[in-house]
Write a protein that holds these residues in place. Structure first.
Motif, PDB file in Angstrom:
ATOM      1  N   TYR A   1       0.844  -1.195   0.000  1.00 58.22           N
ATOM      2  CA  TYR A   1       0.000   0.000   0.000  1.00 58.22           C
ATOM      3  C   TYR A   1       0.884   1.252   0.000  1.00 58.22           C
ATOM      4  O   TYR A   1       2.041   1.219   0.454  1.00 58.22           O
ATOM      5  N   PRO A   2       0.366   2.383  -0.476  1.00 55.47           N
ATOM      6  CA  PRO A   2       1.127   3.642  -0.420  1.00 55.47           C
ATOM      7  C   PRO A   2       1.396   4.035   1.036  1.00 55.47           C
ATOM      8  O   PRO A   2       0.522   3.908   1.894  1.00 55.47           O
ATOM      9  N   ILE A   3       2.592   4.505   1.305  1.00 53.77           N
ATOM     10  CA  ILE A   3       2.939   4.941   2.671  1.00 53.77           C
ATOM     11  C   ILE A   3       3.370   6.398   2.709  1.00 53.77           C
ATOM     12  O   ILE A   3       3.787   6.892   3.756  1.00 53.77           O
ATOM     13  N   GLY A   4       3.254   7.089   1.572  1.00 51.63           N
ATOM     14  CA  GLY A   4       3.608   8.503   1.533  1.00 51.63           C
ATOM     15  C   GLY A   4       5.101   8.731   1.403  1.00 51.63           C
ATOM     16  O   GLY A   4       5.916   7.817   1.592  1.00 51.63           O
ATOM     17  N   GLY A   5       5.447   9.955   1.070  1.00 49.80           N
ATOM     18  CA  GLY A   5       6.852  10.305   0.913  1.00 49.80           C
ATOM     19  C   GLY A   5       7.397  10.987   2.154  1.00 49.80           C
ATOM     20  O   GLY A   5       6.706  11.128   3.164  1.00 49.80           O
ATOM     21  N   PHE A   6       8.654  11.396   2.080  1.00 53.70           N
ATOM     22  CA  PHE A   6       9.313  12.078   3.178  1.00 53.70           C
ATOM     23  C   PHE A   6       9.696  13.491   2.738  1.00 53.70           C
ATOM     24  O   PHE A   6       9.825  13.778   1.546  1.00 53.70           O
ATOM     25  N   LEU A   7       9.863  14.357   3.703  1.00 47.66           N
ATOM     26  CA  LEU A   7      10.285  15.726   3.435  1.00 47.66           C
ATOM     27  C   LEU A   7      11.491  16.039   4.303  1.00 47.66           C
ATOM     28  O   LEU A   7      11.467  15.834   5.523  1.00 47.66           O
ATOM     29  N   THR A   8      12.573  16.490   3.672  1.00 50.02           N
ATOM     30  CA  THR A   8      13.781  16.837   4.426  1.00 50.02           C
ATOM     31  C   THR A   8      14.159  18.282   4.163  1.00 50.02           C
ATOM     32  O   THR A   8      13.780  18.872   3.144  1.00 50.02           O
ATOM     33  N   TRP A   9      14.914  18.818   5.080  1.00 49.63           N
ATOM     34  CA  TRP A   9      15.459  20.170   4.948  1.00 49.63           C
ATOM     35  C   TRP A   9      16.966  20.031   4.767  1.00 49.63           C
ATOM     36  O   TRP A   9      17.665  19.540   5.634  1.00 49.63           O
TER      37      TRP A   9
ATOM     38  N   ILE B   1      11.395  11.362  -1.764  1.00 56.89           N
ATOM     39  CA  ILE B   1      11.843  12.342  -0.771  1.00 56.89           C
ATOM     40  C   ILE B   1      11.842  13.727  -1.414  1.00 56.89           C
ATOM     41  O   ILE B   1      12.555  13.987  -2.384  1.00 56.89           O
ATOM     42  N   ASP B   2      10.996  14.595  -0.865  1.00 59.77           N
ATOM     43  CA  ASP B   2      11.028  16.005  -1.268  1.00 59.77           C
ATOM     44  C   ASP B   2      12.050  16.719  -0.394  1.00 59.77           C
ATOM     45  O   ASP B   2      12.265  16.363   0.771  1.00 59.77           O
TER      46      ASP B   2
END
Length: 649
Positions: free
Chosen positions: A42-50, A177-178
C-alpha cells in the motif's frame, strides 16, 4: 531512494532530526498497521527533508559534527523511526520515546498478519516469525522452521518463503523524498513548513508547535525540559511537556496562550524556564509539607500550577509570608475540588492570571468564589463520589496527613515514606469489599471515598476481611481515640453491614466538617495543625526520589478489568486512562470518574472515545450519551466490542 538507503543515511548521520521535532509518539497499533501496509504494498507517503549546512544546525542528540550538508526530517519521523527500529533491532540515535513500540513485532505465516509478541500463543510456535530477527539474520535463518511447518507440502513451503521474502524486500522499496533547500529557507520558514506539513499527521498540540519555534532558536530547550520532567518523575510526580511549557508561559508572559511565546526572546525563555523549574520544585515541597500531598497519586489540581508559579515569580521565587502561602493553598484546594481548570484551560487560566496580577491571592479567591455562586464550602454530599479518581480522594489523604490520623495498630501518625517492613501506606476499605459485594452493594457504593481510610500495609493485612463490628470494637478498646482520628463514627449500630448507607452518611458528615475547618484555617492564616512548612523532599533544581504509596491497583477493584486490560495489551490497542475524570467537551464540566477511559478511541489514531463506567446515574448516562461517548457498564461488554474492533481490522 530505497528504504535501506534512507536507513543507511540515518546511521551515517546524513539524515537526522532537527531539535525542534518532538519525540516518537506512535503506538504499537500504528507500528503494526504500518508494516501491514508495507507488506501489502500500500502507499505509505513520501518524506520531506530540509537540506542545510551541517555546521550551522543543532540536531537531536547534539551537533551533527559533519562537514557539508545534512538532511533534517521535517515529515516522516514516525515512519523512518519505525522502519529503523524494527529492521535494525534498536532505536536510532535521535530516538526520544517509548522503545517498546519498536520491539517484539511478529508475523503469522498462515494469516499474514502482524502482531506483537504474546508468549501464550507465540512461544515455541513456528507459525510466528520474529520480524526483527528476520531482517537481521536473513531468510536462511528461517528455512528450517518453514520446512517443519510445511510438513512436506512443497507448495505450502514455497508460499511461506514468498511471504517472508515479501517482508525482507520492504527494505528495497523506493520512497519519494522532497527536499527543502535554498538560502531563503531560514529556520523560521522551515518551522512554518514543519507545522503545516505535520498538521495532517498525528495531531500536534499547540504546545508542540510553540516548542518547535522555541527549539529552532534554542535547541537545548527540549532536553532541558525533559530532564526536569525526568527528575520530578523520579521523585514520584509525572508531568507532561505541555504542562511545563504552560507554566513557563504563565510565569514569563502572565498569560495562558502558547502563542504569546512568539514574542519571548531566547534569553528571557531560558531564564523563565530555570525559574519555573525552581518554582515547581518549591511548590511540590510546600504542598507536601503544608498539605501532605507528597506524591503524584494524590496531587490533584495540576492545572492550577501556572498560576502558583506566576505568584512565586512575582515575589522573587518564594512565598513572601505564611499568610500568602496558606491563602494560595486555600484557593488551590478549592480550585481542584470544583474542577476549576478541567474545562476551557486557556480561558480560565487567563482569568486567574489576570486576577492574580490585579489583586493578588485575595482577588484569586474572590473570582473562584463568584464562579461557585458565592460560597466555598465542602458539603457532606460532596464525598458521595467513588474511586481513587474522585477529586475528594486527594482531600481525604490531605486530611489524613494534616490532622495526623493514626494507624489502627501502631497508633503512629500516618505519612508517606514510613520506615520499616510493611510500613508503606495503603488504602483500606473500612467495610471490606467482599462483604459488601456479598450483600449486593454496587461498585460505586463499595468504593465510596467515605469507605476509604489509610493504614500501613501491616495493619491492612492484619485486619484483612474482618467485619467492621468485630475489628473496630477491638481497635477502640486497644487504641482509644484512633478511630476518631480517621473520622470513623463511634456509634456501634453503624458498624453493621445492614447500616452501611447510614455509616457512609455519618462519615461524610465528619469528613466535611474536618475539611471546612482546615480550609477555613488556611484562609485565615497558619494554624496549629499545620505540618512543617516545607519538608526537604525536593531540592529546588534537583528533585530526589520519593516513594509513591496509597495507590492501589484498580484492576482488583473492578471484576474482570484485569483480564480486559490484558486483552487490550495483547490486541495492541491504546492503553486506557484508569480512574479518569470524563469531561463534557461542550461545557468543560466533569461528568463522571470512569473505571477506564480511552479519550482518543481504542485504536489511538482517532475514533469514538470509549468509557467504562460500571455504575452511572441516569443524569450521568444522559450526559455521556449527549457528548457522543461510547459507554460500557462492564468489562465483559467492552471485551465483546474490542473483539469486533479487531475483526474489522
Amino acid at each position: 531512494m530505497q528504504i535501506s538507503q534512507v536507513l543507511d543515511k540515518v546511521d551515517a548521520g546524513d539524515i537526522a532530526l532537527p531539535e525542534f521535532q518532538r519525540g516518537y509518539v506512535w503506538t504499537r497499533d500504528q507500528v503494526r498497521g504500518f508494516f501491514q501496509s508495507l507488506y501489502r504494498g500500500y502507499p505509505i507517503g513520501g518524506f520531506l527533508t530540509w537540506s542545510t549546512k551541517a555546521d550551522g544546525v543543532q540536531t537531536r542528540g547534539g551537533a551533527s559534527g559533519r562537514d557539508g550538508t545534512i538532511h533534517l526530517l521535517l515529515d516522516g519521523q514516525q515512519r523512518v523511526t519505525t522502519l529503523y527500529g524494527v529492521t535494525r533491532g534498536r532505536a536510532p540515535s535521535f530516538f526520544e520515546g517509548n522503545v517498546s513500540a519498536l520491539t517484539g513485532l511478529h508475523f503469522n505465516l498462515q494469516t499474514e498478519s502482524f502482531e506483537f509478541y504474546a508468549p501464550a500463543k507465540m512461544k515455541d510456535n513456528p507459525v510466528w516469525v520474529d520480524v526483527t530477527a528476520l531482517f537481521k539474520s536473513g531468510l536462511a535463518s528461517q528455512l528450517v522452521a518453514v520446512t517443519q511447518l510445511a510438513n512436506g507440502d512443497a507448495d505450502l513451503q514455497v508460499r511461506y518463503i514468498e511471504r517472508l521474502n515479501r517482508i525482507t524486500q520492504i527494505r528495497d522499496r523506493s520512497v519519494h523524498i522532497d527536499e527543502v533547500t535554498g538560502e531563503d529557507k531560514t529556520i523560521d520558514v522551515v518551522v512554518e513548513i514543519f507545522n503545516r506539513v505535520n498538521s495532517g499527521g498525528t495531531k500536534l498540540s499547540k504546545g508542540d508547535l510553540a516548542l518547535a519555534a522555541i527549539c529552532a532558536a534554542w535547541p537545548a530547550a527540549r532536553p532541558t525540559m525533559n530532564q526536569a520532567l525526568e527528575d520530578w518523575s523520579t521523585a514520584g510526580f509525572s508531568f507532561k511537556l505541555d504542562w511545563l511549557l504552560r507554566n513557563v508561559n504563565a510565569l514569563v508572559t502572565g498569560e495562558a496562550q502558547f502563542s504569546k511565546l512568539a514574542d519571548v526572546d531566547v534569553p528571557t525563555f531560558q531564564s523563565g524556564l530555570a525559574k519555573t523549574i525552581d518554582s515547581v520544585s518549591y511548590l511540590l515541597n510546600a504542598l507536601g509539607g503544608r498539605l501532605g500531598l507528597d506524591h503524584g497519586a494524590v496531587l490533584s489540581g495540576r492545572g492550577a500550577f501556572p498560576v502558583m508559579s506566576r505568584l512565586l515569580h512575582r515575589h522573587g521565587g518564594s512565598f513572601p509570608d505564611a499568610m500568602t502561602r496558606d491563602r494560595l493553598f486555600y484557593w488551590y484546594v478549592h480550585s481542584f475540588l470544583w474542577g476549576r481548570h478541567t474545562g476551557a484551560t486557556e480561558t480560565v487560566l487567563n482569568q486567574d492570571l489576570q486576577a492574580l496580577d490585579d489583586g493578588g491571592v485575595d482577588q484569586l479567591v474572590s473570582v473562584l468564589r463568584r464562579s461557585r455562586g458565592g460560597h466555598l464550602e465542602v458539603g457532606s454530599d460532596d464525598f458521595v463520589g467513588s474511586s481513587m479518581g474522585s477529586r475528594f480522594y486527594p482531600l481525604l489523604y490531605m486530611l489524613t496527613r494534616v490532622y495526623g490520623a493514626q494507624d489502627f495498630v501502631s497508633g503512629v501518625p500516618l505519612r508517606d515514606g514510613m520506615l520499616g517492613r510493611l510500613s508503606s501506606l495503603q488504602v483500606h476499605h473500612i467495610f471490606p469489599k467482599a462483604l459488601l459485594y456479598k450483600h449486593d452493594y454496587s461498585r460505586a457504593e463499595v468504593n465510596a471515598v467515605a469507605n476509604f481510610c489509610f493504614l500501613t500495609q501491616d495493619t491492612n493485612l492484619k485486619i484483612g476481611a474482618k467485619e467492621p463490628a468485630e475489628y473496630l470494637e477491638e481497635i477502640e478498646s486497644r487504641m482509644p481515640g484512633a478511630l476518631a482520628t480517621q473520622w470513623i463514627p463511634t456509634d456501634r449500630d453503624l458498624w453493621k453491614v445492614s447500616s452501611y448507607p447510614d455509616f457512609l452518611a455519618a462519615r461524610r458528615d465528619l469528613l466535611a466538617r474536618a475539611a471546612n475547618d482546615f480550609l477555613q484555617g488556611l484562609h485565615d492564616g497558619p494554624s496549629p495543625v499545620a505540618l512543617t512548612d516545607v519538608q526537604p523532599t525536593l531540592a529546588a533544581s534537583s528533585p530526589t526520589a520519593l516513594h509513591t504509596t496509597a495507590k492501589p491497583d484498580l484492576a482488583d477493584e473492578v471484576p474482570g478489568l484485569r483480564e480486559l486490560l490484558s486483552e487490550v495489551r495483547e490486541a495492541d490497542l491504546a492503553a486506557p486512562e484508569l480512574d479518569s475524570e470524563v469531561i463534557d467537551p461542550r461545557t468543560g464540566a466533569a461528568i463522571i470518574v470512569a473505571a477506564a477511559f480511552w479519550p482518543q478511541g481504542l485504536r489511538a489514531d482517532g475514533g469514538v472515545a470509549v468509557v467504562l463506567a460500571p455504575d452511572t446515574s441516569e443524569e450521568e448516562q444522559a450526559a455521556l450519551e449527549a457528548a457522543d461517548y461510547r459507554i460500557f457498564h462492564s468489562p465483559e461488554a467492552l471485551r465483546g466490542y474490542i473483539r469486533n474492533v479487531r475483526a474489522e481490522h
